[in-house]
Design an enzyme around this catalytic site. Structure first.
Site, PDB file in Angstrom:
ATOM      1  N   HIS A 126      18.483 -23.907  63.892  1.00 21.86           N
ATOM      2  CA  HIS A 126      19.038 -25.259  63.502  1.00 21.86           C
ATOM      3  C   HIS A 126      20.135 -25.221  63.497  1.00 21.86           C
ATOM      4  O   HIS A 126      20.922 -26.336  63.386  1.00 21.86           O
ATOM      5  CB  HIS A 126      18.156 -25.683  62.094  1.00 21.86           C
ATOM      6  CG  HIS A 126      16.735 -26.033  62.450  1.00 21.86           C
ATOM      7  ND1 HIS A 126      16.095 -26.647  63.331  1.00 21.86           N
ATOM      8  CD2 HIS A 126      15.998 -25.269  61.523  1.00 21.86           C
ATOM      9  CE1 HIS A 126      14.816 -26.487  62.951  1.00 21.86           C
ATOM     10  NE2 HIS A 126      14.448 -25.778  62.106  1.00 21.86           N
ATOM     11  N   HIS A 165       9.306 -25.927  64.704  1.00 14.12           N
ATOM     12  CA  HIS A 165      10.322 -27.152  64.514  1.00 14.12           C
ATOM     13  C   HIS A 165      11.075 -27.010  65.895  1.00 14.12           C
ATOM     14  O   HIS A 165      11.488 -25.865  66.406  1.00 14.12           O
ATOM     15  CB  HIS A 165      11.154 -26.819  63.225  1.00 14.12           C
ATOM     16  CG  HIS A 165      10.618 -26.821  62.047  1.00 14.12           C
ATOM     17  ND1 HIS A 165      10.080 -25.697  61.461  1.00 14.12           N
ATOM     18  CD2 HIS A 165       9.942 -27.913  61.174  1.00 14.12           C
ATOM     19  CE1 HIS A 165       9.261 -26.076  60.320  1.00 14.12           C
ATOM     20  NE2 HIS A 165       9.089 -27.113  60.044  1.00 14.12           N
TER      21      HIS A 165
HETATM   22 ZN    ZN Z   1      10.542 -23.539  61.739  1.00 15.19          ZN
END
Ligand code: ZN
Length: 308
Positions: A126, A165
């Site tokens: 991320h 994610h």
């Molecule tokens: Zn994750």
């Protein structure tokens, strides 16, 4: 055929507190599970990673951001963003995490170990060029891909992200370089909210595979395989990398996919076959998420067994 298990004690000194999902117990679970498989333990090449230096982090991050992380950590730690906590040990942990991936890349290209698994934290997928996000400080896998291009002359790198994610940071860091293709399968709608199928990046070098929660596990396996097959059309990678998040396991507190250990074994064996077919077996896998520590440990062990 050697598979490297790359880690560093420093990744245990990124102290987020036990109330934080990305706590140190995650990483401790991996050697604990590995000890239950002495045959695998003995077959792996155990490597203590180096630390990525500022030039290496700078392949993907702004110097000002690296300096900001260093300043916060040197002041004893603190919150870089609402989700991302640091402590005094966090910079050494994050540079060891990136350094492990760089070691895996070096070993893949110099022949010491075609395949490796980096048991590291904090995760990286991320992290953005100029800021932390979602527990991630530096984009270790993206840094490793760019490093493979600069240091080892890799012209094409494929990154496959099976964390639950969207790997928004990795996408942002690599999408302007058509020599790096990125495939991310992720729960949708879910954190961080990006990763629509239509988002292919400026060079159509990104394959986002958004998936509903609680589908039959084979649906996820088939979707990821289809995405990777599509990404490999007309693209022969010199290196394959996995952002191995195990929060896509059934029962993870931060995800609602239904994958079990055997599905990761299947995907891993399949990707080993792709690496053998395309790039001399070169495959570097690095831990991303996975927030049920005991299951994470077992999943990593089964993943490494399949790498072997
Ligand atoms: Zn994750």
């Amino acid at each position: 055929m050697s598979v490297a298990y790359i880690s560093h004690a420093d990744v245990g000194f990124h102290d987020t507190g036990w109330g934080h999902p990305e706590h140190v117990g995650r990483i401790r679970a991996i050697p604990r599970a590995l000890r239950d498989d002495p045959e695998l333990f003995g077959a792996l090449t155990h490597v203590e990673s180096r630390h990525a230096n500022d030039d290496e982090l700078g392949l993907m991050h702004d110097p000002d951001y690296i300096a900001q992380v260093r300043a916060v950590v040197e002041s004893g730690g603190g919150r870089l963003d609402p989700d991302t906590v640091t402590s005094a040990g966090s910079l050494n942990a994050a540079t060891a995490a990136a350094g492990a991936v760089l070691d895996g890349v070096d070993m893949a290209f110099d022949g010491r170990a075609a395949r490796s698994f980096c048991a590291v934290r904090p995760p990286g997928h991320h992290a953005l060029r100029d800021r932390s996000m979602g527990f991630c400080l530096f984009g270790s896998v993206a840094i490793g891909a760019e490093y493979a291009r600069r240091k080892h002359g890799a012209e094409r790198v494929l990154i496959v992200d099976w964390d639950v994610h969207h790997g928004n940071g990795t996408q942002a860091l690599v999408e302007n370089e058509p020599g790096i293709r990125f495939v991310s399968m992720h729960q949708w709608p879910w954190y961080p909210g990006t990763g629509a199928a239509e988002d292919r990046g400026p060079h159509d070098s990104v394959w986002n595979i958004p998936m509903a929660a609680q589908l039959a596990p084979q649906r996820y396996v088939d979707a990821l395989r289809k995405g990777v097959d599509s990404a490999l059309r007309g693209f022969k990678p010199d290196l394959i990398m996995i952002s191995a998040g195990f929060d896509s396991l059934a029962g993870d507190p931060l995800g609602a996919f239904t994958l079990e250990y055997e599905h990761f074994e299947e995907l891993t064996r399949w990707m080993v076959g792709l690496a053998e077919h395309h790039c001399g077996g070169r495959l570097v896998s690095a831990l991303e998420g996975g927030y049920a520590p005991e299951r994470l440990g077992v999943a990593c062990v089964r993943h490494m067994r399949a790498l072997l």
